[in-house]
Design an enzyme around this catalytic site. Structure first.
Site, PDB file in Angstrom:
ATOM      1  N   GLY A 288      75.082  34.302  30.167  1.00  0.00           N
ATOM      2  CA  GLY A 288      73.916  34.564  31.004  1.00  0.00           C
ATOM      3  C   GLY A 288      74.151  35.751  31.906  1.00  0.00           C
ATOM      4  O   GLY A 288      75.101  35.738  32.696  1.00  0.00           O
TER       5      GLY A 288
ATOM      6  N   TYR B  73      77.197  32.592  17.470  1.00  0.00           N
ATOM      7  CA  TYR B  73      76.914  33.697  18.384  1.00  0.00           C
ATOM      8  C   TYR B  73      77.282  33.408  19.838  1.00  0.00           C
ATOM      9  O   TYR B  73      77.840  34.252  20.507  1.00  0.00           O
ATOM     10  CB  TYR B  73      75.416  34.050  18.315  1.00  0.00           C
TER      11      TYR B  73
ATOM     12  N   ASN C  41      73.172  23.842  31.734  1.00  0.00           N
ATOM     13  CA  ASN C  41      73.144  24.654  30.524  1.00  0.00           C
ATOM     14  C   ASN C  41      72.430  23.824  29.462  1.00  0.00           C
ATOM     15  O   ASN C  41      72.843  22.707  29.171  1.00  0.00           O
ATOM     16  CB  ASN C  41      74.574  24.988  30.091  1.00  0.00           C
ATOM     17  N   GLY C  42      71.391  24.391  28.897  1.00  0.00           N
ATOM     18  CA  GLY C  42      70.620  23.680  27.887  1.00  0.00           C
ATOM     19  C   GLY C  42      69.147  23.847  28.147  1.00  0.00           C
ATOM     20  O   GLY C  42      68.729  24.761  28.862  1.00  0.00           O
TER      21      GLY C  42
ATOM     22  N   CYS D 136      72.898  28.960  29.554  1.00  0.00           N
ATOM     23  CA  CYS D 136      73.659  29.401  30.703  1.00  0.00           C
ATOM     24  C   CYS D 136      75.108  28.975  30.612  1.00  0.00           C
ATOM     25  O   CYS D 136      75.511  28.293  29.688  1.00  0.00           O
ATOM     26  CB  CYS D 136      73.065  28.777  31.959  1.00  0.00           C
TER      27      CYS D 136
HETATM   28  P1  AMP Z   1      67.726  40.767  16.286  1.00  0.00           P
HETATM   29  O1  AMP Z   1      67.933  42.193  16.612  1.00  0.00           O
HETATM   30  O2  AMP Z   1      66.530  40.189  17.016  1.00  0.00           O
HETATM   31  O3  AMP Z   1      67.690  40.443  14.825  1.00  0.00           O
HETATM   32  O4  AMP Z   1      68.957  39.976  16.904  1.00  0.00           O
HETATM   33  C1  AMP Z   1      70.140  39.868  16.186  1.00  0.00           C
HETATM   34  C2  AMP Z   1      71.288  40.271  17.045  1.00  0.00           C
HETATM   35  O5  AMP Z   1      71.232  39.623  18.305  1.00  0.00           O
HETATM   36  C3  AMP Z   1      72.579  39.891  16.373  1.00  0.00           C
HETATM   37  O6  AMP Z   1      73.377  41.056  16.337  1.00  0.00           O
HETATM   38  C4  AMP Z   1      73.187  38.831  17.250  1.00  0.00           C
HETATM   39  O7  AMP Z   1      74.524  39.154  17.551  1.00  0.00           O
HETATM   40  C5  AMP Z   1      72.366  38.813  18.509  1.00  0.00           C
HETATM   41  N1  AMP Z   1      71.839  37.464  18.828  1.00  0.00           N
HETATM   42  C6  AMP Z   1      71.662  36.413  18.036  1.00  0.00           C
HETATM   43  N2  AMP Z   1      71.144  35.358  18.728  1.00  0.00           N
HETATM   44  C7  AMP Z   1      70.996  35.764  19.985  1.00  0.00           C
HETATM   45  C8  AMP Z   1      70.528  35.148  21.181  1.00  0.00           C
HETATM   46  N3  AMP Z   1      70.104  33.885  21.220  1.00  0.00           N
HETATM   47  N4  AMP Z   1      70.529  35.893  22.304  1.00  0.00           N
HETATM   48  C9  AMP Z   1      70.948  37.162  22.293  1.00  0.00           C
HETATM   49  N5  AMP Z   1      71.386  37.799  21.205  1.00  0.00           N
HETATM   50  C10 AMP Z   1      71.425  37.124  20.057  1.00  0.00           C
END
Ligand code: AMP
Length: 495
Positions: free
Chosen positions: A56, A271, A131-132, A30
């Site tokens: 979030g 990210y 957050n955490g 968050c």
């Molecule tokens: P995926 O489609 O499941 O392989 O997710 C990869 C994509 O989601 C990448 O383009 C990242 O930018 C994004 N991403 C990576 N980690 C997260 C996260 N914790 N929450 C939301 N999006 C994420």
């Protein structure tokens, strides 16, 4: 004694597909924000939360204190959906305010979980946002419920309210310290009493938290981008294991834990944080660009064009393009009016979300050998769809370059990466992933390469500089709930 004038719980409570009582997660990733002593505290908080929206998108809330009452507004949805209205801000009067944006998680998408949480304690009101993710919240909760505690939410954060309330200490700050000494895991907390704004960062500083100043008033925020939006000056990061207590007399800094080396979460740079934020001394944008450069060094490729997966792949793609000398083009256009992929609760809808979010920009793709650059691969859903989209738009070759190492281990500190079985790299070899994605070549940044992008020679395996468990499986704290539970249902003790 203070009381909660309007807790904002006016909507019918909504649940996700999963019953939160039996969900296996109590996760919070968050954004947090707090203002002490400003006449526009709630409006500034709303703006700060707007800048922290990327942390979030599921819900947002603000609690203010107006000298007599605590006022609260909490809503499911985006910050702007509710907190851009003057009528809402008017309900949040006072010079003290804290706020929270909540990340989508599998269980517990219900209004009563929306933060800041509030409790009327023996000495007055106390509101908190987090957050955490706490790795022993379930175990502590189980003990307290057995002893008669009544929980209002399924959020891990509520344990802090209970522990503060039960502390035998006399001074509030001592009670708070007593409470956080019992919790484990990752936390950046922002708390509010009728006289104090409190910020706390866990002993390893896993999640970020910064201190700023505006018009002589102090501000706490997850990231510096939330200070920038209100024109506040960045003062410093809150240190790992530090508590700051902000009162009319200024900022008091406390260090209640034995001093250990900080290990902030490296995924903030990859990210989570916004590229324009300065996190623990490094600009996120600069790090991301350097990951792209390092990737170009480690896994060069002959191609006609570098195409980022927007938005999170853009800085790394620029770094890759600048180092390789291959032109950078926007070959994928992102629709900004759709939430992040993970916001969707089911895999089926998530796949659809990728299509809703990205479209091929045929003029830059057709007849070309392209290098796609993304920041990370989690389940592989995004990459698979986007690669297909590139071929459909006429790409001759597609080479995927991922600006982080393969994610092989789940997260327990608030980034909602799924269980290990759903992590593509945990269950597939590089060649299997290449085949699934249908690319000509596939390469991930090495772990040492990631550390090089952060200015180190490599990972210090004896004393790692960051929390990097997603890639290495090296969890920096005990995982009491995960390891100590026989029944995977979080509230199984109620059965
Ligand atoms: P995926 O489609 O499941 O392989 O997710 C990869 C994509 O989601 C990448 O383009 C990242 O930018 C994004 N991403 C990576 N980690 C997260 C996260 N914790 N929450 C939301 N999006 C994420």
């Amino acid at each position: 004694m203070s009381y909660l004038k309007n807790d904002g719980v006016t909507d019918t409570e909504q649940t996700t597909v999963e019953d939160p009582l039996y969900s296996d997660t109590l996760r919070e990733e968050c954004g947090v924000f707090g203002v002490f002593g400003h006449p526009d505290a709630a409006a500034l908080t709303a703006l700060g939360l707007h800048a922290l929206q990327h942390r979030g998108q599921e819900a947002a809330g603000i609690v203010s204190y107006d000298g007599k009452h605590f006022n609260a507004e909490r809503r499911l949805g985006l910050v702007g959906d509710h907190f851009s209205r003057q009528s809402t801000i008017d309900k949040l009067s006072g010079r003290l305010a804290i706020g929270h944006t909540r990340y989508s998680t599998t269980g517990g998408t219900i209004l009563r979980n929306v933060q800041p949480l509030f409790a009327d304690l023996a000495d007055g009101g106390f509101s908190i946002c987090h957050n955490g993710n706490l790795t022993n919240a379930l175990s502590l909760r189980k003990e307290l419920v057995k002893r008669g505690a009544i929980y209002q939410t399924t959020s891990d954060t509520e344990i802090v309210l209970h522990l503060v309330s039960r502390s035998p200490r006399t001074r509030f700050v001592e009670k708070f310290i007593d409470a956080i000494r019992q919790i484990e895991g990752a936390y950046s907390l922002v708390g509010l009493t009728n006289k104090k704004l409190i910020g706390a960062r866990d002993p390893l500083g896993i999640r970020p938290l910064v201190l700023g100043q505006l018009d002589g008033c102090y501000i706490l925020a997850s990231e510096t981008c939330a200070l920038d939006i209100i024109g506040a000056k960045f003062i410093r990061d809150i240190e790992n294991g530090e508590i700051v207590v902000i009162t009319k007399d200024g900022v008091e800094s406390l260090h209640p834990f034995p001093k250990v080396k900080a290990r902030p979460c490296i995924f903030e740079y990859i990210y989570f944080a916004r590229p324009d934020s300065l996190v623990d001394g490094r600009y996120v944008y600069d790090v991301r660009k350097l990951t792209g450069k390092q990737l170009a060094i480690e896994a060069p490729v002959e191609a006609d064009v570098i195409i980022p997966v927007p938005d999170s792949g853009v800085p790394a793609a620029i770094g890759f393009a600048q180092h390789s000398g291959i032109p950078f083009e926007l070959g994928i256009i992102r629709n900004h009016y759709v939430g992040r992929t993970f916001i969707e609760p089911t895999q089926q809808i998530r796949s659809l979300g990728v299509k809703l979010k990205h479209s091929a920009n045929r003029s830059q793709v057709e007849g070309k050998r392209i290098v796609l650059v993304d920041d990370s691969v989690v389940r592989g859903t995004t990459s698979e769809k986007i690669v297909r989209m590139m071929y459909d738009a006429g790409a001759l070759e597609v080479h995927l370059r991922v600006a982080s190492p393969p994610i092989k281990f789940p997260d327990y500190y608030g980034i909602d990466t799924p269980n290990q079985d759903s992590l593509l790299a945990a269950t597939h070899s590089l060649e299997e992933m290449r085949e699934i994605m249908g690319v000509n070549t596939l390469a991930f940044l090495s772990v040492d390469g990631l550390y090089k992008s952060m200015g180190f020679e490599g990972r210090d395996n004896l004393a790692p500089q960051f929390t990097d468990h997603c890639f290495t499986g090296d969890y920096p704290t005990v995982l009491t709930d995960k390891n100590g539970r026989s029944d995977p249902r979080q509230l199984s003790f109620l059965a």
